[in-house]
Design a protein around this motif. Sequence first.
Motif, mmCIF file in Angstrom:
data_model
loop_
_atom_site.group_PDB
_atom_site.id
_atom_site.type_symbol
_atom_site.label_atom_id
_atom_site.label_comp_id
_atom_site.label_asym_id
_atom_site.label_seq_id
_atom_site.Cartn_x
_atom_site.Cartn_y
_atom_site.Cartn_z
ATOM 1 N N GLN A 51 -40.454 40.166 31.084
ATOM 2 C CA GLN A 51 -41.530 39.434 30.070
ATOM 3 C C GLN A 51 -43.000 39.678 30.456
ATOM 4 O O GLN A 51 -44.038 39.753 29.684
ATOM 5 C CB GLN A 51 -41.361 37.719 30.424
ATOM 6 N N LEU A 52 -43.302 39.832 31.719
ATOM 7 C CA LEU A 52 -44.873 40.058 32.362
ATOM 8 C C LEU A 52 -44.984 41.351 31.964
ATOM 9 O O LEU A 52 -46.087 41.713 31.278
ATOM 10 C CB LEU A 52 -44.840 39.845 33.727
ATOM 11 N N ARG A 53 -44.144 42.403 32.132
ATOM 12 C CA ARG A 53 -44.595 43.683 31.567
ATOM 13 C C ARG A 53 -44.866 43.909 30.208
ATOM 14 O O ARG A 53 -45.703 44.386 29.746
ATOM 15 C CB ARG A 53 -43.394 44.633 32.115
ATOM 16 N N ALA A 54 -43.824 43.155 29.299
ATOM 17 C CA ALA A 54 -44.153 43.195 27.829
ATOM 18 C C ALA A 54 -45.538 42.619 27.481
ATOM 19 O O ALA A 54 -46.182 43.055 26.630
ATOM 20 C CB ALA A 54 -43.034 42.498 27.250
ATOM 21 N N GLU A 55 -46.122 41.653 28.260
ATOM 22 C CA GLU A 55 -47.329 40.815 27.821
ATOM 23 C C GLU A 55 -48.302 41.589 28.256
ATOM 24 O O GLU A 55 -49.427 41.707 27.729
ATOM 25 C CB GLU A 55 -47.310 39.513 28.288
ATOM 26 N N PHE A 56 -48.322 42.260 29.414
ATOM 27 C CA PHE A 56 -49.454 42.834 30.138
ATOM 28 C C PHE A 56 -49.678 44.439 30.321
ATOM 29 O O PHE A 56 -50.691 44.830 30.874
ATOM 30 C CB PHE A 56 -49.708 42.314 31.460
ATOM 31 N N ALA A 57 -48.550 44.899 29.947
ATOM 32 C CA ALA A 57 -48.371 46.601 30.044
ATOM 33 C C ALA A 57 -49.691 47.318 29.662
ATOM 34 O O ALA A 57 -49.953 48.322 30.302
ATOM 35 C CB ALA A 57 -47.135 46.969 29.664
ATOM 36 N N ASP A 58 -50.153 46.865 28.396
ATOM 37 C CA ASP A 58 -51.211 47.753 27.953
ATOM 38 C C ASP A 58 -52.459 47.278 28.211
ATOM 39 O O ASP A 58 -53.518 47.767 27.724
ATOM 40 C CB ASP A 58 -50.833 47.712 26.140
ATOM 41 N N ALA A 59 -52.421 46.331 28.947
ATOM 42 C CA ALA A 59 -54.077 46.014 29.431
ATOM 43 C C ALA A 59 -54.630 46.709 30.258
ATOM 44 O O ALA A 59 -54.223 47.514 31.198
ATOM 45 C CB ALA A 59 -53.907 44.570 30.147
ATOM 46 N N ASN A 60 -56.032 46.704 30.222
ATOM 47 C CA ASN A 60 -56.832 47.558 31.278
ATOM 48 C C ASN A 60 -57.355 46.640 32.324
ATOM 49 O O ASN A 60 -57.199 45.327 32.339
ATOM 50 C CB ASN A 60 -58.019 48.413 30.492
ATOM 51 N N GLY A 61 -57.958 47.116 33.301
ATOM 52 C CA GLY A 61 -58.605 46.406 34.373
ATOM 53 C C GLY A 61 -59.437 45.493 34.169
ATOM 54 O O GLY A 61 -59.784 44.612 34.790
ATOM 55 N N GLY A 62 -60.196 45.359 33.199
ATOM 56 C CA GLY A 62 -61.362 44.701 32.565
ATOM 57 C C GLY A 62 -60.978 43.530 31.810
ATOM 58 O O GLY A 62 -61.890 42.518 31.516
ATOM 59 N N GLU A 63 -59.621 43.182 31.252
ATOM 60 C CA GLU A 63 -59.355 42.082 30.584
ATOM 61 C C GLU A 63 -59.267 40.988 31.370
ATOM 62 O O GLU A 63 -58.528 40.989 32.371
ATOM 63 C CB GLU A 63 -58.118 42.623 29.724
#
Length: 55
Positions: free
Chosen positions: A10-22
């Motif tokens: 679930q966490l991977r699906a939610e945050f996988a495409d995030a970059n370090g500045g979000e």
Amino acid sequence: MVWDKTRLEQLRAEFADANGGEIFDEKFRKVAEKIISKNGTRLAPYAGVPTFLGE
């Protein structure tokens, strides 16, 4: 909080495409917008004019 493979997915699906500045937490984002510039830097908390105005 129990960590298991389902929660990890679930966490991977939610945050996988995030970059370090979000910033995902709304309260933290409001604080960060006040102290962090658009280019990602901030003054040291002990620097600047406000340091000399107290006491």
